[in-house]
Enzyme design. Structure first.
Site, short mmCIF file in Angstrom:
data_model
loop_
_atom_site.label_atom_id
_atom_site.label_comp_id
_atom_site.label_asym_id
_atom_site.label_seq_id
_atom_site.Cartn_x
_atom_site.Cartn_y
_atom_site.Cartn_z
N SER A 127 -32.57 114.02 23.31
CA SER A 127 -32.36 112.66 23.80
C SER A 127 -31.28 112.71 24.86
O SER A 127 -30.43 113.60 24.86
CB SER A 127 -31.91 111.74 22.66
OG SER A 127 -31.48 110.48 23.16
N TYR A 140 -26.98 109.80 15.26
CA TYR A 140 -28.10 110.07 16.16
C TYR A 140 -27.63 110.91 17.34
O TYR A 140 -28.26 111.92 17.70
CB TYR A 140 -28.71 108.76 16.64
CG TYR A 140 -29.94 108.95 17.50
CD1 TYR A 140 -31.19 109.14 16.93
CD2 TYR A 140 -29.84 108.93 18.89
CE1 TYR A 140 -32.32 109.31 17.71
CE2 TYR A 140 -30.97 109.10 19.68
CZ TYR A 140 -32.20 109.29 19.09
OH TYR A 140 -33.32 109.47 19.89
#
Length: 235
Positions: A127, A140
């Site tokens: 990401s 995350y």
């Protein structure tokens, strides 16, 4: 092709792209509900199966049923906005996003190595949050930074066995994971204004890069993280 998390938004787009390229695909979801909610529907060359990436025994049994594997795509992932400061939640996010990715890479290692000179490929989903942090999803961000370094480490470890290991780092993509955050229109428009291409991405915008990194056209690429973010990280 095995697309772990293939029932999800980005996963289903990747699975469809592989199907369009003529591949046989196994796509997984964490449970039957996830498979039922997926945009993917049973068809020729597609198998939908349940797989919990935090369950070692289930993974072992699942992989034991696969005879041959050319490509593994790891895109199972979770986040919990504003809740990741709870240790239990933090650990859960890391277990799915990072340790789950490692579990599948390790479990599929022998299958991929068995391709010999033909090679095997792993594509992990990282990401842009591996590089640009957000305060409300620390687990995350940490998990995706871990996926980046796991990708590089495995690329070094397995190159001599003909296994290439790369990652895709999506930017702001409209998925169910960020649907709640997108309800804040000021937040949504602020991010849109920050993206050079002037829009959030769609799951289909990620699929081409996964297919490319798995293809012979990328045969000399390993240990690379490809940002697919509309230019967000460029400036």
């Amino acid at each position: 092709m095995l697309v772990v998390g293939g029932a999800g938004d980005i996963g289903s787009a990747i699975s469809k792209a592989f199907l369009d390229a003529g591949c046989e695909v196994i796509a997984t979801g964490v449970d039957l509900a996830a498979l039922g909610a997926s945009a993917l529907k049973p068809q020729s060359r597609l198998v939908l199966q349940v797989l919990d990436v935090t369950n070692d025994a289930q993974i072992a049994g699942f992989v034991a049923e696969i005879d041959r594997l050319d490509t593994l795509v790891n895109c199972a992932g979770v986040l919990a906005r504003f809740k990741e400061y709870e240790v239990e939640t933090f650990q859960r996010v890391l277990d799915v996003n990072l340790t789950g990715t490692f579990r599948l890479c390790n479990a599929c290692h022998a299958l991929l190595a068995a391709n010999g000179e033909a090679g095997g490929s792993i594509v992990n989903l990282a990401s842009m949050n591996a590089y640009v942090a957000l305060p409300w999803i620390p687990a995350y961000c940490a998990s995706k930074a871990g996926v980046v370094m796991l990708t590089k480490s495995l690329a070094l470890a397995w190159a001599k066995e003909g296994i290439r290991v790369n990652a895709v780092a999506p930017g702001y993509i409209e998925t169910s994971l960020n649907a709640e955050g997108r309800k804040d229109r000021a937040h949504y428009e602020r991010i849109t204004a920050r993206i050079p291409q002037g829009r959030w991405g769609q799951p289909a915008d990620i699929s081409g890069s996964a297919v490319f990194l798995s293809s012979p056209a990328a045969r000399y690429i390993t240990g690379t993280v490809l940002a697919v973010d509309g230019g967000f990280l460029a400036g």
